[in-house]
Design an enzyme around this catalytic site. Structure first.
Site: not given
Length: 319
Positions: A165, A262, A292
Site C-alpha cells: 500500500s 482494490d 486491498h
C-alpha cells in the site's frame, strides 16, 4: 461516484476473503471512526495482533538509527547467518497508521521465504512528518546499514525494497531517490510492490471500488494525501506522483502485485504497463478475489501466503 453505483464488492470477493471479512475478534473495541489519529493507530495495532500470530521464529534484532530528523527504530529479521542480500520493508497504513508490530508476520514470512535479512524501518508517520521526511529517513537508514554492514553482520552488497500500500509507494520512491541522487547503498536488486498507490488522481478502479470495508473511499484517499503532503505542489513531485519520474531507465526489477477488488489496482496496472513499454524489468500478478490489504491475512488466506512467496521468489531470482 455515488456508493450505490459502485460494484457490490463484498458479494464478489473469494470465499477465503469473505472468511477474513467475517472474522470477529470479540475482545476488540469498535473502530474509532470519529476518533483521533492516535486512537485509530492504537486500534489498528490491537486489531493486527490476531493476524500476526504464528509467524516463523528467527533471530531478531532492534536498532535505533540516526537521521537528520532524529532516531528511527529498525528491526532486523535474520533467517540465516549468511544472507545473500538485505531487503528493506516499508509498512502500509495510508502514511498515518502502522508500525513494525502491525506488519511483523509479513516481514517474518518474507525473510523466511527469501532467506534474506529483512529490515523493517519504522519511518515517522504523518501528519507529524510531512513529505519527503519518510523517504529521507528510509534512505538514511539504508546508508547507515551500508556503512555499518560489517558491524551488524549483514550483506549490503545487494539490497531491495518492499512494501504494501503506502509502503509500496515509499519502497519505489526510495529506490528512485537513490538512483536520481546517485547514492550508493549497494546494488538495488529488486523492488517488491504489493497493491501500492503511485500517483494516479483518478481511475476506473477508484470509481468502481473502495468503501467502508477497505478504508479507501475517495474521501479516505484525500485524507491520507492531505496528512502526508506538505503543500499542493507536492502532488506533482516525482517522489509522490511516481509517473512524473523517469521510468524509462535504470529502474530496478519490480514485482508488482495487484488485488482484484482494490481501488488502487489501476495504479499497479499503469506502473507495470509504463515499465514494460520502456523495457524495464518487471512482473505483474493479479490475485483474484482479493481486497486491498489482503497480504496481512496469511493465517487464513492461502492467496496471501502465495503473494508473499511470489515476491520472495522474484527477489531471489534477481540475485
Amino acid at each position: 461516484m455515488k456508493p450505490e453505483k459502485k460494484l457490490p464488492v463484498l458479494d464478489l470477493i473469494s470465499a477465503e476473503m469473505k472468511t477474513v471479512v467475517n472474522t470477529l475478534q470479540p475482545d476488540l473495541p469498535p473502530w474509532p471512526a470519529t476518533g483521533t489519529i492516535a486512537e485509530q493507530r492504537q486500534y489498528y495495532t490491537l486489531e493486527r495482533r490476531f493476524w500476526n500470530a504464528g509467524a516463523p521464529e528467527m533471530a531478531t534484532r532492534a536498532y535505533m538509527v540516526p537521521t537528520k530528523y532524529g532516531q528511527v527504530e529498525t528491526r532486523l529479521f535474520c533467517p540465516q547467518p549468511d544472507s545473500p542480500a538485505t531487503l528493506f520493508y516499508l509498512h502500509g497504513g495510508g502514511f498515518i497508521l502502522g508500525n513494525l508490530d502491525t506488519h511483523d508476520r509479513i516481514m517474518r514470512l518474507l525473510a523466511s521465504y527469501s532467506q534474506c535479512t529483512v529490515i523493517g524501518i519504522d519511518y515517522t508517520l504523518s501528519p507529524e512528518a510531512r513529505f519527503p521526511q519518510a523517504i529521507e529517513e528510509i534512505v538514511a537508514a539504508c546508508c547507515y546499514f551500508h556503512q555499518q554492514a560489517e558491524d551488524y553482520q549483514i550483506n549490503m552488497s545487494r539490497i531491495g525494497f518492499a512494501g504494501d500500500s503506502a509502503g509500496a509507494m515509499l519502497a519505489l520512491a526510495s529506490a528512485l531517490w537513490l538512483r536520481d541522487k546517485q547514492i550508493d547503498c549497494g546494488k538495488v536488486a529488486g523492488v517488491l510492490l504489493w497493491y501500492g498507490l503511485y500517483g494516479l488522481r483518478d481511475s476506473v478502479t477508484r470509481r468502481l471500488l473502495g468503501g467502508v470495508w477497505d478504508g479507501l473511499t475517495q474521501q479516505d484517499l484525500q485524507m491520507y494525501e492531505e496528512a502526508y503532503l506538505s503543500n499542493d505542489a507536492d502532488r506533482e513531485s516525482p517522489y509522490y506522483c511516481l509517473f512524473n519520474n523517469d521510468l524509462t531507465r535504470e529502474v530496478p526489477p519490480c514485482f508488482i502485485a495487484g488485488a482484484e477488488f482494490d481501488p488502487l489496482l489501476d495504479d499497479s496496472r499503469l506502473l507495470y504497463q509504463t515499465l514494460a513499454a520502456h523495457q524495464q524489468p518487471c512482473e505483474f500478478k493479479l490475485y483474484p478475489g482479493t481486497l486491498h490489504a489482503f497480504l496481512h491475512y496469511s493465517r487464513m488466506m492461502k492467496t496471501a501466503d502465495e503473494a508473499l512467496r511470489d515476491g520472495a521468489q522474484f527477489f531471489t531470482a534477481q540475485l
